[in-house]
Design a protein around this motif. Structure first.
Motif, PDB file in Angstrom:
ATOM      1  N   VAL A  58       0.828  -1.205   0.000  1.00 56.33           N
ATOM      2  CA  VAL A  58       0.000   0.000   0.000  1.00 56.33           C
ATOM      3  C   VAL A  58       0.864   1.257   0.000  1.00 56.33           C
ATOM      4  CG1 VAL A  58      -1.612   1.349   1.395  1.00 56.33           C
ATOM      5  CG2 VAL A  58      -2.030  -1.081   1.027  1.00 56.33           C
ATOM      6  N   VAL A  59       1.907   1.265   0.826  1.00 61.22           N
ATOM      7  CA  VAL A  59       2.780   2.440   0.917  1.00 61.22           C
ATOM      8  C   VAL A  59       3.545   2.651  -0.391  1.00 61.22           C
ATOM      9  CG1 VAL A  59       4.818   3.387   2.074  1.00 61.22           C
ATOM     10  CG2 VAL A  59       2.996   2.340   3.421  1.00 61.22           C
ATOM     11  N   GLN A  64       4.370   5.589  -5.409  1.00 57.97           N
ATOM     12  CA  GLN A  64       4.531   5.496  -6.861  1.00 57.97           C
ATOM     13  C   GLN A  64       3.550   6.417  -7.575  1.00 57.97           C
ATOM     14  OE1 GLN A  64       3.226   1.902  -8.803  1.00 57.97           O
ATOM     15  NE2 GLN A  64       4.879   1.988 -10.305  1.00 57.97           N
ATOM     16  N   VAL A  65       2.288   6.370  -7.159  1.00 58.90           N
ATOM     17  CA  VAL A  65       1.290   7.253  -7.763  1.00 58.90           C
ATOM     18  C   VAL A  65       1.648   8.714  -7.521  1.00 58.90           C
ATOM     19  CG1 VAL A  65      -1.141   7.949  -7.680  1.00 58.90           C
ATOM     20  CG2 VAL A  65      -0.538   5.530  -7.623  1.00 58.90           C
ATOM     21  N   ARG A  66       2.150   9.004  -6.334  1.00 59.97           N
ATOM     22  CA  ARG A  66       2.537  10.377  -6.017  1.00 59.97           C
ATOM     23  C   ARG A  66       3.723  10.830  -6.857  1.00 59.97           C
ATOM     24  NH1 ARG A  66       3.963  12.577   0.096  1.00 59.97           N
ATOM     25  NH2 ARG A  66       4.023  14.796  -0.437  1.00 59.97           N
ATOM     26  N   ASP A  67       4.693   9.938  -7.067  1.00 61.84           N
ATOM     27  CA  ASP A  67       5.857  10.288  -7.889  1.00 61.84           C
ATOM     28  C   ASP A  67       5.479  10.542  -9.339  1.00 61.84           C
ATOM     29  OD1 ASP A  67       7.480  10.055  -5.708  1.00 61.84           O
ATOM     30  OD2 ASP A  67       8.176   8.035  -6.167  1.00 61.84           O
ATOM     31  N   TYR A  68       4.397   9.938  -9.799  1.00 61.59           N
ATOM     32  CA  TYR A  68       3.943  10.170 -11.161  1.00 61.59           C
ATOM     33  C   TYR A  68       3.145  11.463 -11.296  1.00 61.59           C
ATOM     34  CZ  TYR A  68       5.410   5.590 -12.841  1.00 61.59           C
ATOM     35  OH  TYR A  68       6.150   4.500 -13.221  1.00 61.59           O
ATOM     36  N   THR A 120      -5.767   3.917 -11.574  1.00 64.05           N
ATOM     37  CA  THR A 120      -5.174   3.257 -12.744  1.00 64.05           C
ATOM     38  C   THR A 120      -5.297   4.133 -13.977  1.00 64.05           C
ATOM     39  OG1 THR A 120      -5.727   1.089 -11.830  1.00 64.05           O
ATOM     40  CG2 THR A 120      -5.248   1.186 -14.189  1.00 64.05           C
ATOM     41  N   TYR A 121      -6.396   4.866 -14.088  1.00 71.19           N
ATOM     42  CA  TYR A 121      -6.629   5.719 -15.252  1.00 71.19           C
ATOM     43  C   TYR A 121      -6.229   7.172 -15.001  1.00 71.19           C
ATOM     44  CZ  TYR A 121      -9.212   1.772 -17.119  1.00 71.19           C
ATOM     45  OH  TYR A 121      -9.552   0.533 -17.592  1.00 71.19           O
ATOM     46  N   ARG A 122      -5.666   7.453 -13.815  1.00 76.90           N
ATOM     47  CA  ARG A 122      -5.228   8.807 -13.518  1.00 76.90           C
ATOM     48  C   ARG A 122      -3.713   8.932 -13.461  1.00 76.90           C
ATOM     49  NH1 ARG A 122      -8.675  12.368 -10.990  1.00 76.90           N
ATOM     50  NH2 ARG A 122      -6.862  13.759 -11.142  1.00 76.90           N
TER      51      ARG A 122
END
Length: 267
Positions: free
Chosen positions: A69-70, A75-79, A137-139
């Motif tokens: 989860v972390v 990962q999403v934040r880095d993108y 996933t789509y964001r």
């Protein structure tokens, strides 16, 4: 790096092997009787000696799931996805992992109310977490695997939602055996959703948490100071490669600078 992709895969394999091992032990020692109906997962882990194993499996699984989860959150934040959806997802993920630990350590034969609370957090909030991951996933990137990860994730999420609804109805209508089948199927689909993170994690080269530089009034950060060397200077002097830069951006050699200062003192 495929090493990170192994984490969710190992998590799914460990969880699957763990609960079916508990099931096998409970059937072999007669703790549950399959002729009377199919048992719940918690029922298999309510009696010794498999209750100790079940508690440890849930604890280890919750720790590994928290790790996933972390990493997914960062990962999403880095993108570049800094919205509320990512924050909500990590809150749901943490809470559901806590629920897994609770239901594993508080058996239904000992503290049924606490066990049911843990099951609620694990199943319902866990389902909410995976729906938020479907939205992300789509964001967020990576884009390479979105064409197949998205449809697979939405399909499994829909199946999990249907199973949660059907299981709830069966429990309310006092049909434990079909409800237990739905519970086992739901947990297996959850393991598949965790394993699906391997598609995103394989794009991680390294994972570094970089703190932001704090800018104090009157102090220029190192990054800004380096960038200023390539542009005009507004005030002050900076030493660079044995030469001095004046307040007007004029380049002055050291010898010439000493000569100017000598003439100024003589004057």
């Amino acid at each position: 790096m495929w090493l990170w992709a192994l984490l969710p895969i190992c998590l799914a394999i460990f969880g699957t092997a763990g609960i079916w091992t508990v099931f096998a032990i409970s059937v072999s020692n007669g703790s549950v009787n399959l002729t009377e109906g199919f048992p719940y997962i918690s029922e298999c882990g309510s009696y010794n000696p498999q209750s100790c194993l079940f508690a440890q499996i849930c604890n280890i699984f919750s720790i590994l799931a928290l790790w996933v989860v972390v990493i997914r959150f960062q990962q999403v934040r880095d993108y570049g996805c800094h919205g509320k959806a990512n924050i909500i997802s990590i809150i749901l993920g943490f809470t559901s992992c806590f629920g897994v630990s609770v239901l594993g350590n508080f058996q239904q034969t000992v503290l049924r109310s606490v066990h049911l609370l843990g099951a609620f957090l694990a199943f319902f909030l866990g389902l909410g977490y995976f729906w938020m991951q479907l939205f992300l996933t789509y964001r967020a990137q990576p884009l390479k695997d979105r064409h197949w990860v998205g449809p697979v994730r939405v399909t499994i999420c829909i199946l999990c939602t249907v199973l949660v609804i059907v299981m709830t109805v069966l429990v309310q209508t006092d049909r434990p055996s079909p409800a237990a089948v739905c519970e086992w199927a739901l947990v297996m689909f959850f393991f598949c959703l965790f394993g699906l993170f391997a598609a995103e994690f394989r794009h991680i080269d390294c994972h570094n948490l970089t703190p932001e530089e704090e800018q104090v009034v009157g102090v220029v950060p190192e990054s800004e100071r380096k960038r200023s060397l390539g542009g005009p200077l507004l005030s002050g002097t900076l030493s660079c490669a044995g030469k001095h830069l004046g307040a007007e951006g004029e380049q002055i050699n050291p010898e010439e600078g000493r000569g100017r200062r000598g003439r100024g003192e003589a004057g």
